[in-house]
Design an enzyme around this catalytic site. Structure first.
Site, short mmCIF file in Angstrom:
data_model
loop_
_atom_site.label_atom_id
_atom_site.label_comp_id
_atom_site.label_asym_id
_atom_site.label_seq_id
_atom_site.Cartn_x
_atom_site.Cartn_y
_atom_site.Cartn_z
CB THR A 43 64.14 5.83 74.41
OG1 THR A 43 62.93 5.20 73.97
CG2 THR A 43 65.33 5.19 73.70
CB ALA B 260 59.15 9.25 81.33
NE ARG C 275 59.95 5.95 66.48
CZ ARG C 275 60.25 6.61 67.60
NH1 ARG C 275 61.07 7.63 67.59
NH2 ARG C 275 59.69 6.27 68.76
CB CYS D 214 53.14 5.46 90.44
SG CYS D 214 51.88 6.10 89.33
CD GLU E 30 46.90 6.00 88.23
OE1 GLU E 30 47.10 5.58 87.06
OE2 GLU E 30 47.83 6.14 89.05
NE ARG F 208 48.09 13.02 84.91
CZ ARG F 208 48.66 11.82 85.10
NH1 ARG F 208 49.60 11.64 86.02
NH2 ARG F 208 48.29 10.79 84.37
CG HIS G 242 51.59 10.27 91.97
ND1 HIS G 242 51.91 11.20 91.01
CD2 HIS G 242 51.36 9.10 91.29
CE1 HIS G 242 51.88 10.63 89.82
NE2 HIS G 242 51.57 9.36 89.95
#
Lengths: 343, 343, 343, 343
Positions: D13, D15, D40, D150, D202, D235, D242
């Site tokens: 569910t 991203a 859930r 990523c 990261e 960010r 990116h």
């Protein structure tokens, strides 16, 4: 198809011009045969003259085409799609129509002329009958047809199925994407973290064009629809997709559910036009839809999403302004012309 | 001033709580004596518990204060400013009022209770008379006063001077800043390059609170104003500043210029309240104003800017939602209480 | 002060020009006596010629001043602050200097000329000694002093206290605000939801200007500092505030804590210059600071925030590009001139 | 293909889970047979449990699938794609591998385990040989393979063709999209008009994962590559894509043109994997490319764009973080497994 229809694009390097290329590049009926732009670009290869800004690759066969000037003697085509600025369009589009071209224009110059069809195929396909009137009046071999302003297109597509309830008044507040102003139209310092509650000439267009579009063609002229519109147009920091909040007063005072059903049952039956979406109107029942980023590409950018239909009657609509509201609208008009044997 | 009024902040770490600190830190009448927040923060220094998000330095004297829990026995103050979530506010604010505190609340929990003043000082200062009614009714030593929802405050400040024309109907479309939802309220993936045409409960508040605010206090209760409001609330990618597009139908059908003059002449004469702006309403005659980024800080964030007054009557208003529409509103209410001798 | 110093602004209507007005409007030493701009604006009142874009009110006394052309015979001032485009600055600034004006320029035209001081007061105040060399060389009554490019200013303020460790190599990646390009500089369609990894001429400036700034003035010329810089400049969707990620190789290989102490102890003792911030460098120890939206206004936009000092040596710096990096820089230079008795 | 390979999605569910659905819905080899998510959601239809956030329609056949819990006894599949949070992944992925599933994971939990392949097909397809080592070590019927973070994926794809020049040091500054943090990961108030110079863990991933990826598999283990990386992760307000600015020191000191040729000639010859782009690396010669909004969808989001190759050696790279950098990476890994007969 035996023979592709030869298509030119006037104003091929700008934001709407690029959308025309995108719409026509793999089109089953049309073939791009001419790209016309300003003198500054004429003579250059498209890839060198245009700053391609779509997130799809510039089609190879277009990249190497040589740009010609916006001149009927330089353009080789059956139909030309015009993304010209209005100031230029007035003269240039007439020049092309005189020389026998079919002109499908996204410019505002001719929209409100009495003998020029202003058409959204799902709304008033029969207005194409004005073409004959136009040719008679003006003695042109070709003709001009136009599509409305981006914000108007989306609005009238939702008004059309409500006409039966007797529309009396429409208040509409828009939240419009920056692409509507063209590539250099809105400075980032103007719109980042901001709303601009003004878009030049936009409200005037939204308050007049729908009355022509929803009017009756009696064989010789359009009798405008008879209700009042009041528009408040705002620019917001959104790339593509105009959102509109609408209040409508109607004689028959329909319930929200009746309005919803009218939207769901709106099915204009155009036939198999390649650019026509499966659904003109997509009704969203979630409380927080439509949203431009999530819904603008529905139906390849040609569907209009409607939601939040409530007492009032109030609702929210959203559509892709440079596809449904510009290039796609002109291409759909040309497809309709072809289907009606006019092209 | 001889003695500063001791002020507590309930919900001191959140977005509105931080705006309370900003508003009270150098205040000539109030002194921050207690910062209350959730159990998770209680016992910590403010600078360690709160994620300070304003672009001004956290005042040193606040940085080192120890946070207490939201409990009347822990808070040392004459007046408490409440930035609590509505769910908590219902119980907690009553607890404080029972214990003799003056509660100036930005929460919605008590706004529509019949014996609780809902006040914008420039609009309905006399409604503070309800305090006595409230204390009689409830047997509280203290009391609760509330300010409206952020979008309502700005709207009613422009409706007040138009009441004389006989307001019959108001349609209002808002474009609201993300700070209105609190720091974690709107995910960036939800709003970047987007508009969300829905804000939970916001429309209901805008359609009811103005009628109480513009109602008449007859000594024992408020007789609501009698007109209809219809609101469509949208979230846009703007940090601070709510913009509202308004259509008003009025019995006397005033001209745009009459409306403009009514705005220009609106001068509520509150007296020298420190947070009161020089001008409640700033009328902008440029076609493209007000704009949130350019106008939200006018009058230290307490002025409301109005423009684009046109036939309809239509206009656009804009104000700072977390200052004029929240913390500044509560502080102004408390200043009015003090001036009226109630604090 | 007995007499205010009369100040003119060249290029008064643009983005940096507006910041000059903001910086000088309530200045204790300077008084704005002339606003100069292009022929198109000359003769108009400032409020009618300029599109005021700051979120503070245009000062009343400036609003009604008449703009003059950029011509030494039309400008009445002791010092002129130049926000001219570089192309114009070359000729115009020389014209003013010949006529006896002190020119404090934000333009790049003269920065790298051997006899023109390129100054950041906290870094190389002694380079103002070049003024005499310049006047001797050129036979001018007045003179030109310059401040560096916005991105350079912030960088050199952090390099200066590290010079003692023997800087050998600097790699710097910038994330620069849109205001750096001027009001119309970056189209919203170019930068919304985007990063542009290129800013024309910016990298060249960042790779050369610091060597002059950190060089030694030997009484007649500047001996450039001897290390290598490599810059990668990016535009990001931020209104104000340039962020820079820096890697430095140093001969003495200091620890992060030694670097942090060098920043904390950097205290240039300029004296009481009105525009000088309390702290040139603000060291942030939080892992996620500095951030442009939260830190750009520190020290009234004149402080530079530094954080994330780590092995490498790596760190992040951030400063307000149109205040610290442009108008404020020129004004601080002029204040230093005055304090040194040169103005 | 005779039989489709049955595919499950763990964490369907979120991203990245939504990107898995998008990648697998019309896949020629795989068929989605199970969607697993938290308790859930289990038992609900996917369309009711997930907040679908892509701008393509949720595929009908997925919309009505019932979600099961993340439990090997509930999931019917040959291969499971894991978009689980790392904390859960450690236990759950092992459970699936024990029960005989092939697990293609986007989570970081197992990436750096010595016997778990960390693979980018174009870079180190041979590392899949570790699967046998893993099964021997752990006695599992199934196995786990992982793809990198990523930001690492895009970086190593450009480092691979430069290995021949003897990479000694890499400094990389990233400007990362908000979608990398998941739907609720970055509050809009945190990032609008801002840069955040910190992304938790990261930098550590970027400084270690490439050494494993570019290491040698000797039949029983990976011998890490031997150079140093230093990362600074930021960010920025970008939805997807990116961007990374890279400095590389290499033993052979190649010219920018040699580097450019190495990129152009990088052709890993994987064979006909459906998700493999025509070009792994797209070299852009324009000064201002790549840009996330314009280039992120190249190669259906699987190509990595590289530009600004300059002395230094410096360059800029950009790729789609949730396609190339997450879901697409795992799917490509599974396709490679199938082609190698391991699935």
């Amino acid at each position: 198809m035996a023979e592709p229809i030869r298509a030119g694009i006037l104003g091929a390097t700008g934001a709407v011009g690029q959308r025309f290329i995108q719409a026509l590049a793999d089109h089953p009926w049309f073939e791009i045969t001419s790209l016309a732009a300003s003198e500054r670009s004429a003579g250059k290869k498209y890839k060198n003259a245009a700053n391609w800004r779509l997130d799809e690759k510039l089609p190879d066969e277009v990249a190497d085409m040589e740009i010609v000037s916006v001149d009927p003697t330089k353009v080789d085509a059956d139909v030309v799609f015009s993304a010209l600025p209005s100031s230029l369009a007035k003269t240039v589009e007439a020049d092309f129509a005189k020389k026998g071209f079919a002109v499908a224009s996204n410019a505002s110059a001719y929209r409100m002329e009495k003998d020029v069809p202003l058409v959204v195929p799902e709304v008033n396909a029969d207005h194409l009958g004005l073409i004959e009137v136009q040719q008679d009046n003006r003695g042109w071999d070709g003709y001009i047809i136009t599509n409305p302003n981006c914000s108007t297109i989306m609005l009238v597509a939702t008004l059309k199925p409500l006409m039966k309830f007797g529309i009396q008044n429409v208040n509409v507040a828009t939240m419009q994407a920056i692409s509507g102003a063209g590539y250099e139209g809105v400075a980032s310092m103007a719109i980042l973290d901001n709303v601009i509650p003004y878009i030049g000439s936009e409200e005037e267009k939204m308050e007049t064009e729908p009355l022509k579009l929803l009017g009756e063609f009696n064989g010789s002229e359009i009798i405008d629809a008879d209700f009042k519109l009041s528009a408040a147009c705002n620019r917001v920091p959104v790339m593509d997709g105009h959102t509109e909040t609408v209040w409508i007063t109607m004689r028959d005072d329909p319930t929200p559910e009746q309005v919803r059903q009218a939207f769901l049952n709106f099915n204009p039956h155009l036939g198999d036009l390649p650019t026509e979406p499966d659904q003109v109107l997509i009704v969203r029942d979630e409380p927080d839809r439509p949203q431009p980023r999530l819904d603008r590409n529905m139906g390849n950018g040609m569907s209009i999403s409607v939601g939040r239909i409530r007492e009032g009657i109030r609702y929210v609509l959203m559509g892709h302004n440079t596809i449904r509201g510009a290039a796609g609208a002109s291409v759909l008009n040309a497809e309709l012309l072809h289907k009606q044997g006019k092209l």
